[in-house]
Write a protein that holds these residues in place. Structure first.
Motif, short mmCIF file in Angstrom:
data_model
loop_
_atom_site.label_atom_id
_atom_site.label_comp_id
_atom_site.label_asym_id
_atom_site.label_seq_id
_atom_site.Cartn_x
_atom_site.Cartn_y
_atom_site.Cartn_z
N VAL A 149 -3.87 -8.75 -11.06
CA VAL A 149 -3.11 -9.22 -9.90
C VAL A 149 -1.78 -8.48 -9.82
CG1 VAL A 149 -4.17 -11.51 -9.93
CG2 VAL A 149 -2.06 -11.12 -11.21
N TRP A 150 -1.25 -8.39 -8.61
CA TRP A 150 0.05 -7.77 -8.37
C TRP A 150 1.12 -8.86 -8.32
CZ3 TRP A 150 0.66 -2.56 -8.33
CH2 TRP A 150 -0.48 -1.78 -8.15
N ASP A 151 2.27 -8.55 -8.90
CA ASP A 151 3.38 -9.50 -8.87
C ASP A 151 4.68 -8.72 -8.84
OD1 ASP A 151 4.69 -11.89 -8.79
OD2 ASP A 151 4.09 -12.58 -10.78
N TRP A 152 5.76 -9.43 -8.49
CA TRP A 152 7.09 -8.80 -8.51
C TRP A 152 8.13 -9.79 -9.01
CZ3 TRP A 152 7.45 -7.75 -2.53
CH2 TRP A 152 7.54 -8.96 -1.84
N PRO A 153 9.32 -9.30 -9.41
CA PRO A 153 10.33 -10.19 -10.02
C PRO A 153 11.18 -10.89 -8.98
CG PRO A 153 11.12 -7.94 -10.07
CD PRO A 153 9.75 -7.89 -9.45
N ALA A 154 10.56 -11.69 -8.13
CA ALA A 154 11.30 -12.39 -7.08
C ALA A 154 10.62 -13.73 -6.80
CB ALA A 154 11.37 -11.55 -5.82
N MET A 155 11.35 -14.63 -6.18
CA MET A 155 10.80 -15.95 -5.89
C MET A 155 9.78 -15.95 -4.75
SD MET A 155 11.76 -17.99 -8.14
CE MET A 155 11.26 -19.53 -7.40
N PRO A 156 9.98 -15.23 -3.63
CA PRO A 156 8.94 -15.24 -2.60
C PRO A 156 7.64 -14.68 -3.17
CG PRO A 156 10.97 -14.24 -1.78
CD PRO A 156 11.12 -14.40 -3.26
N ALA A 157 6.53 -15.22 -2.70
CA ALA A 157 5.23 -14.73 -3.18
C ALA A 157 5.05 -13.28 -2.75
CB ALA A 157 4.11 -15.59 -2.62
N PRO A 158 4.52 -12.44 -3.63
CA PRO A 158 4.35 -11.03 -3.29
C PRO A 158 3.16 -10.83 -2.36
CG PRO A 158 3.40 -11.46 -5.43
CD PRO A 158 4.04 -12.75 -4.99
N PRO A 159 3.05 -9.66 -1.75
CA PRO A 159 1.83 -9.35 -1.00
C PRO A 159 0.63 -9.35 -1.95
CG PRO A 159 3.56 -7.72 -0.60
CD PRO A 159 4.01 -8.57 -1.73
N PRO A 160 -0.58 -9.56 -1.43
CA PRO A 160 -1.75 -9.58 -2.31
C PRO A 160 -2.01 -8.23 -2.97
CG PRO A 160 -2.40 -9.70 0.00
CD PRO A 160 -0.92 -9.86 -0.04
N SER A 161 -1.54 -7.16 -2.35
CA SER A 161 -1.62 -5.83 -2.96
C SER A 161 -0.61 -4.93 -2.26
CB SER A 161 -3.04 -5.26 -2.85
OG SER A 161 -3.20 -4.48 -1.68
N PRO A 162 -0.33 -3.76 -2.81
CA PRO A 162 0.71 -2.90 -2.21
C PRO A 162 0.39 -2.36 -0.83
CG PRO A 162 0.29 -2.28 -4.50
CD PRO A 162 -0.78 -3.25 -4.10
N ILE A 163 -0.85 -2.47 -0.36
CA ILE A 163 -1.16 -1.93 0.97
C ILE A 163 -0.71 -2.87 2.08
CG2 ILE A 163 -3.11 -0.62 0.07
CD1 ILE A 163 -4.96 -2.63 1.50
N TYR A 164 -0.25 -4.07 1.72
CA TYR A 164 0.17 -5.05 2.72
C TYR A 164 1.69 -5.19 2.75
CZ TYR A 164 -4.75 -6.29 2.70
OH TYR A 164 -6.12 -6.22 2.78
N VAL A 165 2.22 -5.40 3.97
CA VAL A 165 3.66 -5.61 4.12
C VAL A 165 4.05 -6.95 3.51
CG1 VAL A 165 5.54 -5.89 5.79
CG2 VAL A 165 3.73 -4.20 6.21
N GLY A 166 3.29 -7.97 3.84
CA GLY A 166 3.52 -9.31 3.30
C GLY A 166 2.18 -9.99 3.09
N ARG A 167 2.15 -11.29 3.28
CA ARG A 167 0.90 -12.02 3.06
C ARG A 167 0.11 -12.27 4.34
NH1 ARG A 167 0.75 -13.25 -2.07
NH2 ARG A 167 -1.15 -14.48 -1.81
N ASP A 168 0.60 -11.71 5.47
CA ASP A 168 -0.05 -11.97 6.75
C ASP A 168 -1.11 -10.92 7.11
OD1 ASP A 168 1.61 -9.86 7.18
OD2 ASP A 168 2.70 -10.74 8.87
N GLY A 169 -1.31 -9.93 6.29
CA GLY A 169 -2.37 -8.96 6.54
C GLY A 169 -1.94 -7.68 7.21
N GLU A 170 -0.65 -7.55 7.56
CA GLU A 170 -0.18 -6.31 8.16
C GLU A 170 -0.15 -5.20 7.12
OE1 GLU A 170 3.78 -4.51 10.46
OE2 GLU A 170 3.67 -6.63 9.89
N LEU A 171 -0.67 -4.01 7.51
CA LEU A 171 -0.77 -2.90 6.57
C LEU A 171 0.48 -2.03 6.59
CD1 LEU A 171 -4.45 -1.75 7.26
CD2 LEU A 171 -3.63 -3.05 5.29
N VAL A 172 0.80 -1.45 5.45
CA VAL A 172 1.86 -0.45 5.37
C VAL A 172 1.28 0.90 5.80
CG1 VAL A 172 3.06 -1.67 3.52
CG2 VAL A 172 1.38 0.09 2.95
#
Length: 199
Positions: A149-172
């Motif tokens: 799993v992907w994670d980061w050192p912050a309180m907001p939940a991270p994107p499910p993977s680096p290809i996403y901007v956030g958790r809403d499915g928008e791609l980078v």
């Protein structure tokens, strides 16, 4: 015409020579050739595709450690996200790929002889960049299957993977990756690789 005194002429020549020597650029010494770079441990990250389409995922990402020193080194024998880590630094906070498997033994150290290399990890992009369903992750965890799993050192939940901007499915547009391998308590960082993202 009056001639200049001899001592004045000599003094003038001396000053001119001194200035010439001071202003002359330093010339490399022919007796001391430039020293060769010291051998080192190289961490090389590579990716087999230039474009990743989540609808038709393909490609792998690979990390190889090459021992260019004149002595044997020790590296961890398995990926854990600590001793060996894959990082996506292009987000607001860097994302790190962690092994969150239920059964994950501590990495053991293995020897890489001088002049040899070792593949530290190789992951299919489809496996590490997919949008993971929390229920599937939970079932895999409980069944003893490997969970990355992907994670980061912050309180907001991270994107499910680096290809996403956030958790809403928008791609980078693209993702940058680097690897880090710890050797004798020193973190050796790889080159960075980039993959374009889109359908």
């Amino acid at each position: 015409m009056s001639s200049r005194p001899l001592h004045t002429t000599v003094a003038t020549i001396f000053v001119a020579l001194a200035l010439t020597t001071w202003n002359a650029p330093a010339q490399p010494s022919s007796q001391s050739p430039p020293s060769a770079p010291q051998p080192a441990v190289c961490v090389q990250l590579s990716i087999s595709v230039q474009h990743f389409d989540p609808a038709k995922p393909k490609g792998e990402i690979r990390c190889v450690v090459t021992n260019r020193t004149d002595r044997a080194i020790e590296v961890a024998d398995r990926y854990d996200g600590i001793h060996i880590a894959l990082i996506a630094p292009s987000h607001r906070w860097p994302l790190r790929l962690w092994d969150r498997s239920r059964e994950r033994p501590e990495p053991q150290m293995v020897v890489v002889e001088a002049g040899q290399q070792r593949v530290q990890f190789e992951f299919p992009l489809a496996e590490i960049l997919r949008r993971q369903d929390p229920n599937t992750v939970r079932r895999d965890f409980q069944a003893g299957r490997r969970v990355l799993v992907w994670d980061w050192p912050a309180m907001p939940a991270p994107p499910p993977s680096p290809i996403y901007v956030g958790r809403d499915g928008e791609l980078v547009d693209q993702v940058v990756f680097r690897a880090e391998v710890t050797l004798d308590d020193v973190v050796v960082t790889s080159n960075e690789v980039v993959v374009k993202v889109g359908r």
